[in-house]
Design a protein around this motif. Sequence first.
Motif, mmCIF file in Angstrom:
data_model
loop_
_atom_site.group_PDB
_atom_site.id
_atom_site.type_symbol
_atom_site.label_atom_id
_atom_site.label_comp_id
_atom_site.label_asym_id
_atom_site.label_seq_id
_atom_site.Cartn_x
_atom_site.Cartn_y
_atom_site.Cartn_z
ATOM 1 N N UNK A 178 0.730 -1.438 0.134
ATOM 2 C CA UNK A 178 -0.131 -0.021 0.027
ATOM 3 C C UNK A 178 0.697 1.378 0.027
ATOM 4 N N UNK A 179 1.998 1.136 0.563
ATOM 5 C CA UNK A 179 2.935 2.247 0.594
ATOM 6 C C UNK A 179 3.370 2.598 -0.861
ATOM 7 N N UNK A 180 3.732 1.720 -1.655
ATOM 8 C CA UNK A 180 4.157 1.956 -3.022
ATOM 9 C C UNK A 180 2.770 2.468 -3.855
ATOM 10 N N UNK A 181 1.620 1.667 -3.522
ATOM 11 C CA UNK A 181 0.597 2.143 -4.371
ATOM 12 C C UNK A 181 0.062 3.704 -4.083
ATOM 13 N N UNK A 182 0.299 4.167 -2.841
ATOM 14 C CA UNK A 182 0.084 5.574 -2.295
ATOM 15 C C UNK A 182 1.243 6.601 -2.974
ATOM 16 N N UNK A 183 2.341 5.947 -3.129
ATOM 17 C CA UNK A 183 3.324 6.743 -3.869
ATOM 18 C C UNK A 183 3.139 6.831 -5.286
ATOM 19 N N UNK A 184 2.583 5.750 -5.877
ATOM 20 C CA UNK A 184 2.178 5.819 -7.186
ATOM 21 C C UNK A 184 1.066 6.824 -7.601
ATOM 22 N N UNK A 185 0.021 6.899 -6.515
ATOM 23 C CA UNK A 185 -1.069 7.524 -6.696
ATOM 24 C C UNK A 185 -0.769 9.009 -6.660
ATOM 25 N N UNK A 186 0.292 9.507 -5.859
ATOM 26 C CA UNK A 186 0.408 11.009 -5.737
ATOM 27 C C UNK A 186 0.615 11.559 -6.835
ATOM 28 N N UNK A 187 1.782 11.190 -7.671
ATOM 29 C CA UNK A 187 2.003 11.955 -8.919
ATOM 30 C C UNK A 187 0.922 12.151 -9.877
ATOM 31 N N UNK A 188 -0.043 10.904 -9.842
ATOM 32 C CA UNK A 188 -1.016 11.056 -10.971
ATOM 33 C C UNK A 188 -2.321 12.020 -10.592
ATOM 34 N N UNK A 192 -4.805 17.574 -8.144
ATOM 35 C CA UNK A 192 -5.947 17.641 -7.269
ATOM 36 C C UNK A 192 -5.518 17.764 -5.989
ATOM 37 N N UNK A 193 -4.302 17.143 -5.563
ATOM 38 C CA UNK A 193 -4.109 17.277 -4.024
ATOM 39 C C UNK A 193 -3.742 18.967 -3.806
ATOM 40 N N UNK A 194 -2.935 19.441 -4.874
ATOM 41 C CA UNK A 194 -2.409 20.811 -4.766
ATOM 42 C C UNK A 194 -3.887 21.879 -4.781
ATOM 43 N N UNK A 195 -4.773 21.593 -5.575
ATOM 44 C CA UNK A 195 -5.782 22.372 -5.548
ATOM 45 C C UNK A 195 -6.731 22.256 -4.432
ATOM 46 N N UNK A 196 -6.778 21.050 -3.663
ATOM 47 C CA UNK A 196 -7.302 20.897 -2.454
ATOM 48 C C UNK A 196 -6.572 21.392 -1.262
ATOM 49 N N UNK A 197 -5.338 21.572 -1.318
ATOM 50 C CA UNK A 197 -4.597 22.505 -0.313
ATOM 51 C C UNK A 197 -4.395 23.754 -0.533
#
Length: 227
Positions: A178-188, A192-197
């Motif tokens: 799941x750590x690798x999955x989350x690391x792969x999810x973030x760049x994609x 969205x993450x930047x917009x929410x922040x």
Amino acid sequence: QGVLSDLTKVTGLHGLDPVVLVLVVGIVMFTLGFAGCVGALRENICLLKFFCGAIVFIFLLELAVAVLAFLFQDWVRDRVKEFFENNIKSYRDDIDLQNLIDSLQKINHCCGAQGPDDWDFNIYFNCSSESKSREKCGVPFSCCIPDPAQKVVNTQCGYDVRKKSKSQWDDQIFVKGCILALEAWLPRNIYIVAGVFIAISLLQIFGIFLARTLISDIEAVKAGNAF
């Protein structure tokens, strides 16, 4: 309900009970909402300053966490791995934690922190010969690759999976951690993450601006009345 009825059980868990996190966030939100609302209605400068100061502190804390997480990525990765492993140990001890881990694994198509073998940290899934659990050397059902033809979830699909050779795992369970999955999810999803922040930051800055403006107006009125 579980938290309030048995605090000693919760504090003894290796992992984090999600209900505790919800309670903490709720208390903080209630305190800030009460201070801001009552401070504005009653024109209480002390409550408004507390509200403003708390929002500034939370904003700076979020900013500091974001910067430190970027600068110390390896340290953050190790802490996340340790946190996830601790929660794996408590998987069967808390139903809220169990549902959270199952949801995380199903949504991200992952299993364990680094991989399925991380479930050896849990006494029920451990492959040791001393374990008498029926789930021995298996994984939770949330690690299983779903069958589109099945309308009912097979909660026993992970039984004895890790007794087989690793080459056979790909057909039955998710092998990515799941750590690798989350690391792969973030760049994609970086936009969205930047917009929410940015949206949250703007709301906080707007709240600080309104509080400071109201404080200034109240102080100006009081200064005018003094003459």
